[in-house]
Design an enzyme around this catalytic site. Structure first.
Site, PDB file in Angstrom:
ATOM      1  N   SER A  78       0.970  -1.003   0.064  1.00 37.39           N
ATOM      2  CA  SER A  78      -0.139  -0.027  -0.066  1.00 37.39           C
ATOM      3  C   SER A  78       0.743   1.168   0.017  1.00 37.39           C
ATOM      4  O   SER A  78       2.030   1.256   0.686  1.00 37.39           O
ATOM      5  CB  SER A  78      -1.003   0.081   1.297  1.00 37.39           C
ATOM      6  OG  SER A  78      -1.725   1.261   1.244  1.00 37.39           O
ATOM      7  N   GLU A  79       0.677   2.149  -0.795  1.00 35.05           N
ATOM      8  CA  GLU A  79       1.623   3.329  -1.016  1.00 35.05           C
ATOM      9  C   GLU A  79       1.677   4.164   0.312  1.00 35.05           C
ATOM     10  O   GLU A  79       2.703   4.907   0.388  1.00 35.05           O
ATOM     11  CB  GLU A  79       1.142   4.197  -2.303  1.00 35.05           C
ATOM     12  CG  GLU A  79      -0.176   4.702  -2.133  1.00 35.05           C
ATOM     13  CD  GLU A  79      -1.229   4.101  -3.062  1.00 35.05           C
ATOM     14  OE1 GLU A  79      -1.162   2.714  -2.835  1.00 35.05           O
ATOM     15  OE2 GLU A  79      -1.972   4.783  -3.663  1.00 35.05           O
ATOM     16  N   ASN A  80       0.850   4.056   1.076  1.00 28.90           N
ATOM     17  CA  ASN A  80       1.120   5.105   2.340  1.00 28.90           C
ATOM     18  C   ASN A  80       2.242   4.260   3.385  1.00 28.90           C
ATOM     19  O   ASN A  80       2.552   4.772   4.097  1.00 28.90           O
ATOM     20  CB  ASN A  80      -0.293   4.926   3.230  1.00 28.90           C
ATOM     21  CG  ASN A  80      -0.788   3.947   3.611  1.00 28.90           C
ATOM     22  OD1 ASN A  80      -0.901   2.923   2.623  1.00 28.90           O
ATOM     23  ND2 ASN A  80      -1.705   3.621   4.628  1.00 28.90           N
ATOM     24  N   GLY A  81       2.839   2.933   2.823  1.00 25.60           N
ATOM     25  CA  GLY A  81       3.994   2.702   3.593  1.00 25.60           C
ATOM     26  C   GLY A  81       4.123   1.123   4.186  1.00 25.60           C
ATOM     27  O   GLY A  81       4.395   1.225   5.129  1.00 25.60           O
ATOM     28  N   SER A  84       8.219   4.141  -0.060  1.00 21.65           N
ATOM     29  CA  SER A  84       7.285   3.445  -0.757  1.00 21.65           C
ATOM     30  C   SER A  84       7.305   3.720  -2.361  1.00 21.65           C
ATOM     31  O   SER A  84       7.208   2.893  -3.026  1.00 21.65           O
ATOM     32  CB  SER A  84       6.105   3.925  -0.082  1.00 21.65           C
ATOM     33  OG  SER A  84       4.839   3.149  -0.331  1.00 21.65           O
TER      34      SER A  84
END
Lengths: 218, 217, 218, 217
Positions: C45-48, C87
């Site tokens: 998930s791109e939030n990390g 990320s």
């Protein structure tokens, strides 16, 4: 006191409490031993640590904790470790308050050459170019002459470390500040005269009107 | 999904002439067993990308001693006279790169950036032949990304997926190199079951690690 | 099965064991529920986070562990957390095997538009532009038409997400592969004919000689 | 050398019209108390740099509700209709930046790089008015560094020097923002004695943090 001790002691007086400081290998490393009372600095080593301090003794050495010369070191409580990318992020990003480096030559424009002698010694620049380009203050700590020959020149003839006027030159004879007007002689050692300094310097020196004497412990 | 391999098998996949990033700073944090095995298998004509070449008889210095290296990209070779000797004799082609620029070029290679814009080196011999870019009145050097076919990494601890943790100044170039190579071989001081390393303490993520070698192989 | 379930199930068949996969918010997220037996993916998930998996139940929610939509999520053993810089280092650096995104429009050149309708809806691109520019494979998972109007067009008239030919389009009617020669119709749903698909598509379709039928669970 | 301050005093140093980076992703990892205090003190005309504006009534969304923001740099505002409304009404000037580019621009600002060379956005409306740079045949967009006067950070745990640790996806933009601002104010869930956080677990180093506010202020 020998020349190196004089230089290290005088450079240490430039530090402010809380400064983030990078000390080069050799003479600059000695600066940590002379911090004025009440001044605590955070020492960074470019191999990835902030909060370095000298080893307690050989028994406490750890393979994975060394300075930039590869020698075992220790850390203060509250130290932090990080990778080389982050390490130079601090340096290039202007977060480093002071870097103290050795010098081969400094010239009237305040330019520093300290990383190679073409055809003779090509060790590589390591972190020096990033340090000189990125630190808020660059202090060059070096002996005033090499085998009697001046190191403070009209113009560097060795390859430059960076095109950036350094902040201060500290030698065993003098404290010299490179400015837009030229090299200003700020302090001299109690052992020498202004003429002694001039004689050991190829570059022109502007004698500060309020020139002082380097304060050194006995 | 364990990635653990024997030392010899891990190194066999590296061909002569390969480009290899090797972690470590004066040998601290270098994968010492992988380096020894490169020499044992007689690999040669290697391109090595590393901060330095340590010193003779130690870490990357052993590859220099063995004349296994034909090209070197590094920031500092001053503490290894043998490297300087081979460089002056024309046996190794050496590209010297400022240390911060070396780190960023590797990072750029691993993260899909087209290059690095840095003030480091502007106006010096490092800038020769390179493009400069003006951004809002300041001049930066355009330094190109670095990638390699292989990265040899040393980690303090790994899990079987290949999640890695590092220790203190043994971290240095290992994390960015693990991102910048086609095949990543990690030598770990300890290999633990998956789940032992908490998510917030993983420093190199398993998905980019291909092969794991234990220290006690 | 409704259209979304069909799409999610078919997209899931594109995954390989060990793939690093980013699923967009909404329909793409459903893909995780249909992975073939023996296929384990690492969901980013791109939030990390890498190693996301659906929450066990509401009781196990943690404020500091959410997906890119801000909804609570969970992790597999061996998951890893990192910042936004790292990320997108994975995404832009080509380490992501597959990204599955929704689409507003795809055209004959395989270009995707999915982030804004000028003058109407300007939500921002979030991570979509980086995902489409950087992932090894870009799969667009979307309904074949919107309110009866084709979404697979000769030319996108909405702003593009990236100038990059996407890898695959999966709708409830068909599987279409953008190629240098144009859009190749690879599979159709058991419910429709090739002519049905053509009628619902503005772009020209090249019918694959070996065209197949989408394999879907009952 | 403790940097702990009261909430009100920490926020008082921020003037109206300031540029402020605020960590968080849909409010997760945002410094909620610092945001509330900005509103309580009636700060206005702010430039906010953040991934998003969360949603109305929550985190950065509250600053939007309070009409405290005149300029916004963000990657996504789709889940906050109030931000979109104020943007369309011309009350907030919004610059939308791809999320990875936003992260790298902030990183560049904090680490002294002249810009970011990325393929993201090439050929799209994001590229309009921007320089492109060709590197070895590939085209990259030159995206400029971002810095701010202040960064408001949320950390899971801090020590009194200001060393910070983050938790899971509450990390997001906090670490790069802490590097890119003149003054860094961190709100911590817990503040512990110096030495409690091991060197390998420090994620933001104390030397760049100016002021600490405890969560239970």
């Amino acid at each position: 006191m020998n020349a190196k001790e004089i230089i290290a002691q005088r450079v240490a007086q430039e530090m402010n409490d809380g400064d983030l400081v990078n000390l080069g290998i050799g003479l600059p490393t000695m600066v940590a031993n002379y911090l004025p009372a009440g001044v605590r600095c955070f020492f960074q080593s470019e191999n990835g640590i902030i909060g370095m301090q000298p080893l307690d003794g050989p028994g406490s050495a750890l393979d994975a904790l060394t300075d930039a010369g590869g020698s075992p070191t220790s850390v203060i409580p509250g130290a932090a470790a990080f990778d080389s990318v982050a390490s130079f992020g601090f340096i290039r990003g202007g977060h480093l308050d002071v870097t103290v480096l050795g010098g081969m030559q400094v010239d009237e424009d305040g330019m520093l050459a300290n990383w190679m002698i073409p055809g003779k010694m090509v060790p590589g620049m390591g972190g020096a170019m990033d340090l000189v380009a990125g630190a808020k203050r660059v202090i060059v700590a070096m002996t005033h002459t090499a085998k009697g020959a001046p190191k403070i020149l009209k113009k560097c003839n060795l390859p430059l470390t960076a095109v950036r006027r350094i902040s201060l030159i500290v030698t065993e004879m003098a404290v010299i500040e490179p400015t837009a007007e030229g090299l200003v002689l700020r302090e001299i050692s109690p052992e020498v005269t202004v003429d002694d300094v001039k004689a050991a310097t190829e570059a022109s020196l502007i004698v500060a009107p309020d020139i002082g004497v380097m304060k050194l412990a006995a | 999904m364990s990635k653990v391999s024997s030392l010899s098998k891990a190194v066999e996949e590296i061909p002569d002439g390969a480009s290899i990033m090797i972690g470590g700073f004066m040998g601290v944090g270098s994968p010492l067993k992988l380096i020894d095995e490169l020499i044992r298998q007689g690999k040669h004509d290697l391109t090595i990308i590393a901060n330095d070449t340590a010193k003779p008889g130690f870490a990357i210095g052993k590859l220099i001693d063995a004349k296994a290296v034909s090209r070197l990209v590094a920031s500092h070779i001053g503490l290894n006279p043998e490297t300087q000797k081979q460089m002056i004799a024309g046996e190794i082609e050496v590209e010297l790169v400022p240390q911060g620029t070396l780190a960023e070029r590797i990072r750029a290679g691993g993260t899909g950036l087209g290059g690095v814009l840095t003030k480091t080196g502007v106006g010096t011999v490092v800038a020769e032949g390179k493009q400069t870019i003006d951004v809002d009145g300041d001049t930066y050097l355009l330094e190109k990304p670095l990638i390699a076919q292989f990265a040899l990494i040393y980690a303090w601890r790994a899990d079987h997926f290949g999640n890695l943790q590092y220790e203190l100044t043994a971290r240095n170039f290992n994390p960015p190199m693990a991102m910048a190579a086609g095949t990543v071989i990690a030598e770990a001081g300890e290999i633990v079951p998956v789940g032992v390393i908490p998510p917030d303490q993983v420093e190199t993520v398993s998905v980019i690690v291909d092969t794991l070698v234990g220290r006690e192989d």
